[in-house]
Enzyme design. Structure first.
Site, short mmCIF file in Angstrom:
data_model
loop_
_atom_site.label_atom_id
_atom_site.label_comp_id
_atom_site.label_asym_id
_atom_site.label_seq_id
_atom_site.Cartn_x
_atom_site.Cartn_y
_atom_site.Cartn_z
N TYR A 1 -65.59 -23.49 39.14
CA TYR A 1 -66.18 -22.28 38.56
C TYR A 1 -65.35 -21.75 37.37
O TYR A 1 -65.82 -21.72 36.22
CB TYR A 1 -66.32 -21.23 39.67
CG TYR A 1 -66.62 -19.83 39.21
CD1 TYR A 1 -67.58 -19.59 38.23
CD2 TYR A 1 -65.95 -18.75 39.76
CE1 TYR A 1 -67.86 -18.29 37.81
CE2 TYR A 1 -66.22 -17.46 39.35
CZ TYR A 1 -67.17 -17.24 38.38
OH TYR A 1 -67.43 -15.96 37.97
N TYR B 1 -53.68 -19.12 52.48
CA TYR B 1 -54.06 -19.37 51.08
C TYR B 1 -53.08 -18.66 50.14
O TYR B 1 -52.49 -19.28 49.24
CB TYR B 1 -55.50 -18.89 50.85
CG TYR B 1 -55.88 -18.71 49.42
CD1 TYR B 1 -55.84 -19.77 48.51
CD2 TYR B 1 -56.29 -17.45 48.93
CE1 TYR B 1 -56.19 -19.59 47.18
CE2 TYR B 1 -56.65 -17.28 47.61
CZ TYR B 1 -56.59 -18.34 46.73
OH TYR B 1 -56.94 -18.16 45.41
N SER C 1 -59.34 -22.71 48.10
CA SER C 1 -59.19 -21.25 47.96
C SER C 1 -60.07 -20.43 48.92
O SER C 1 -60.47 -19.33 48.57
CB SER C 1 -59.45 -20.84 46.51
OG SER C 1 -60.72 -21.27 46.09
N HIS D 1 -67.92 -15.25 48.02
CA HIS D 1 -67.66 -14.17 47.06
C HIS D 1 -68.84 -13.20 47.01
O HIS D 1 -70.00 -13.62 47.05
CB HIS D 1 -67.37 -14.76 45.68
CG HIS D 1 -66.08 -15.54 45.65
ND1 HIS D 1 -65.88 -16.65 44.88
CD2 HIS D 1 -64.93 -15.36 46.36
CE1 HIS D 1 -64.66 -17.11 45.08
NE2 HIS D 1 -64.05 -16.35 45.98
N GLY E 1 -57.61 -8.95 57.77
CA GLY E 1 -56.83 -9.19 56.56
C GLY E 1 -57.49 -8.74 55.27
O GLY E 1 -57.04 -9.13 54.19
N ASP E 2 -58.55 -7.93 55.35
CA ASP E 2 -59.16 -7.40 54.13
C ASP E 2 -58.52 -6.05 53.80
O ASP E 2 -58.76 -5.06 54.50
CB ASP E 2 -60.67 -7.15 54.37
CG ASP E 2 -61.54 -8.19 53.70
OD1 ASP E 2 -61.01 -8.98 52.89
OD2 ASP E 2 -62.75 -8.21 53.98
N1 LIG Z 1 -62.73 -17.28 42.21
C1 LIG Z 1 -61.89 -16.27 42.33
O1 LIG Z 1 -62.30 -15.10 42.44
C2 LIG Z 1 -60.39 -16.50 42.32
C3 LIG Z 1 -59.53 -15.41 42.51
C4 LIG Z 1 -58.15 -15.63 42.47
C5 LIG Z 1 -57.66 -16.91 42.22
N2 LIG Z 1 -58.51 -17.95 42.06
C6 LIG Z 1 -57.94 -19.29 41.81
O2 LIG Z 1 -58.58 -19.81 40.66
C7 LIG Z 1 -58.69 -21.23 40.76
C8 LIG Z 1 -60.13 -21.65 40.52
O3 LIG Z 1 -60.98 -21.03 41.47
P1 LIG Z 1 -62.53 -21.34 41.50
O4 LIG Z 1 -63.19 -20.18 42.12
O5 LIG Z 1 -62.96 -21.81 40.17
O6 LIG Z 1 -62.55 -22.55 42.54
P2 LIG Z 1 -63.49 -23.84 42.57
O7 LIG Z 1 -63.43 -24.35 43.98
O8 LIG Z 1 -64.82 -23.55 41.98
O9 LIG Z 1 -62.74 -24.85 41.61
C9 LIG Z 1 -61.63 -25.61 42.02
C10 LIG Z 1 -61.76 -27.00 41.41
O10 LIG Z 1 -60.62 -27.77 41.78
C11 LIG Z 1 -61.04 -29.06 42.18
N3 LIG Z 1 -60.03 -29.61 43.09
C12 LIG Z 1 -59.69 -29.15 44.31
N4 LIG Z 1 -58.69 -29.91 44.83
C13 LIG Z 1 -58.40 -30.86 43.89
C14 LIG Z 1 -57.46 -31.94 43.82
N5 LIG Z 1 -56.60 -32.19 44.81
N6 LIG Z 1 -57.41 -32.69 42.70
C15 LIG Z 1 -58.28 -32.44 41.67
N7 LIG Z 1 -59.19 -31.46 41.69
C16 LIG Z 1 -59.25 -30.66 42.78
C17 LIG Z 1 -62.40 -28.84 42.82
O11 LIG Z 1 -63.21 -29.99 42.87
C18 LIG Z 1 -62.99 -27.76 41.91
O12 LIG Z 1 -63.68 -28.34 40.82
C19 LIG Z 1 -58.15 -21.61 42.13
O13 LIG Z 1 -56.82 -22.02 41.97
C20 LIG Z 1 -58.21 -20.29 42.91
O14 LIG Z 1 -57.21 -20.25 43.89
C21 LIG Z 1 -59.86 -17.78 42.10
#
Ligand SMILES: NC(=O)c1ccc[n+]([C@@H]2O[C@H](COP(=O)([O-])OP(=O)(O)OC[C@H]3O[C@@H](n4cnc5c(N)ncnc54)[C@H](O)[C@@H]3O)[C@@H](O)[C@H]2O)c1
Length: 336
Positions: A11, A141, A77, A187, A291-292
């Site tokens: 995303y 996490y 995540s 989400h 945990g919220d």
């Molecule tokens: N979405 C949120 O609100 C939010 C909030 C805080 C932090 N984050 C952090 O932002 C980052 C992106 O979040 P997102 O919502 O886009 O998640 P997402 O799951 O949509 O994207 C994660 C991507 O990483 C890839 N991936 C996972 N493990 C892998 C591996 N071992 N090797 C290669 N690719 C791998 C997945 O295929 C996916 O395309 C994450 O690190 C998450 O912890 C997200």
């Protein structure tokens, strides 16, 4: 810059890749497609399907593509999953994260921006949260992200890695081309929009929190604002940039929250979504989730000062409206 984006098929990664390409950078995506989508990788980027945990493969990729800097966006995540299967989070996020750093060390690439999270703070003592507030995660996490932050910090000290650690609050919204598609969808904003599409009841977890309407309050940040922050952060890791350290010797990460500094309650999100979709979305109240925290709102003052970052799309209409538009333009989601 020649940038490697881990998780560029996910995303947040997909919208960042789009922004980097638009700014004229060369982008390679490393993604194992475990939660991402091939169709979410923007045209013009090179997709390498594989894991970032494999140091040797990472080193070869970095050398082959002559990468200058890495945006490490990939991770597992899901908070709930991390509580019942913490091993997955330590293996993937922590073990894998060290694999990535080792690959970078092997290839001599020492510039990294990390996607971290507000979950590192745990139950905050005050709001808005500052980067200097205690980091005490309450789920596996958040703990796994804290470990990666620590590893990057020590790679800075020992090997001169130059880094920016970005603690996102709640990412939301979409670009015209790329949006949020997770299974399961945990989400709030996409969950509300799915409920609207499918004419189902939406569950809000708890309405007895110490907030104005009793529901949890969160800080929503537009995914395109995150992409802009990533680019500013990558620039800050340049070898000549004093923000991330001296030209040689130990370096310290720049740690920044990314949020709008405004909190919206779950009920406010549902009400705003109702206006956008044009009809009522029925809500039922479920029990609180463990945990919220009641309120999670960022102070992003440091990101403004250090990176020159200012969110441009903070109003709810933009955030929810763009997510809704993306869903309407992609009724079946991504093809894969
Ligand atoms: N979405 C949120 O609100 C939010 C909030 C805080 C932090 N984050 C952090 O932002 C980052 C992106 O979040 P997102 O919502 O886009 O998640 P997402 O799951 O949509 O994207 C994660 C991507 O990483 C890839 N991936 C996972 N493990 C892998 C591996 N071992 N090797 C290669 N690719 C791998 C997945 O295929 C996916 O395309 C994450 O690190 C998450 O912890 C997200």
């Amino acid at each position: 810059m020649r940038i490697l984006v881990t998780g560029g098929a996910g995303y947040i990664g997909s919208v960042s890749v789009e922004a980097f390409l638009a700014a004229g950078h060369d982008v390679t995506v490393l993604d194992d497609l475990s939660t991402g989508h091939r169709a979410a990788v923007a045209e013009g980027a090179t997709l390498e399907v594989g894991t970032y945990a494999d140091s040797r493969a990472v080193a070869q990729l970095l050398e082959r593509r002559q990468i200058d800097a890495v945006l490490h966006c990939a991770a597992k995540s899901l908070v709930g999953e991390s509580m019942v299967d913490p091993a997955k989070y330590f293996r993937e996020n922590v073990g894998g994260g060290i694999g990535l750093l080792e690959g970078m060390r092997l290839a001599g690439v020492k510039r990294i921006v990390l996607s971290s999270t507000a979950a590192t703070y745990g139950m905050p003592e005050r709001t808005p949260i500052l980067e200097t507030d205690p980091v005490r995660p309450i789920n596996a996490y958040g703990e796994s992200k804290r470990c990666v932050e620590a590893a990057i910090t020590w790679y800075g000290h020992g090997y001169g890695f130059r880094s920016v650690i970005l603690r996102y609050f709640n990412a939301a919204g979409a670009s015209r081309l790329f949006g949020e598609q997770h299974a399961p969808e945990t989400h709030l904003i996409p969950a509300v929009l799915i409920a609207a599409e499918e004419s189902r009841e939406m569950t809000i977890y708890g309405d007895d929190y110490p907030t104005a309407d009793g529901t949890c309050v969160r800080d929503y940040i537009h995914v395109e604002d995150l992409a802009a922050a990533h680019l500013l952060a990558l620039v800050a890791t340049d070898a000549g940039d004093p923000r991330t350290g001296p030209t040689s010797g130990p370096c310290q990460p720049v740690i920044c929250n990314l949020g709008n500094g405004n909190g919206f309650s779950n009920r406010e999100i549902v009400a705003a979504a109702e206006t956008i979709v044009g009809h009522a979305i029925p809500v039922k109240i479920g029990p609180r989730r463990a945990g919220d925290p009641a309120v999670l709102v960022a102070s992003a003052e440091r990101a403004g000062r250090e990176l020159g970052w200012h969110p441009r799309q903070g109003n709810l209409e933009n955030v929810i409206g763009s997510a809704w538009e993306w869903r309407r333009n992609h009724p079946s989601g991504y093809a894969d």
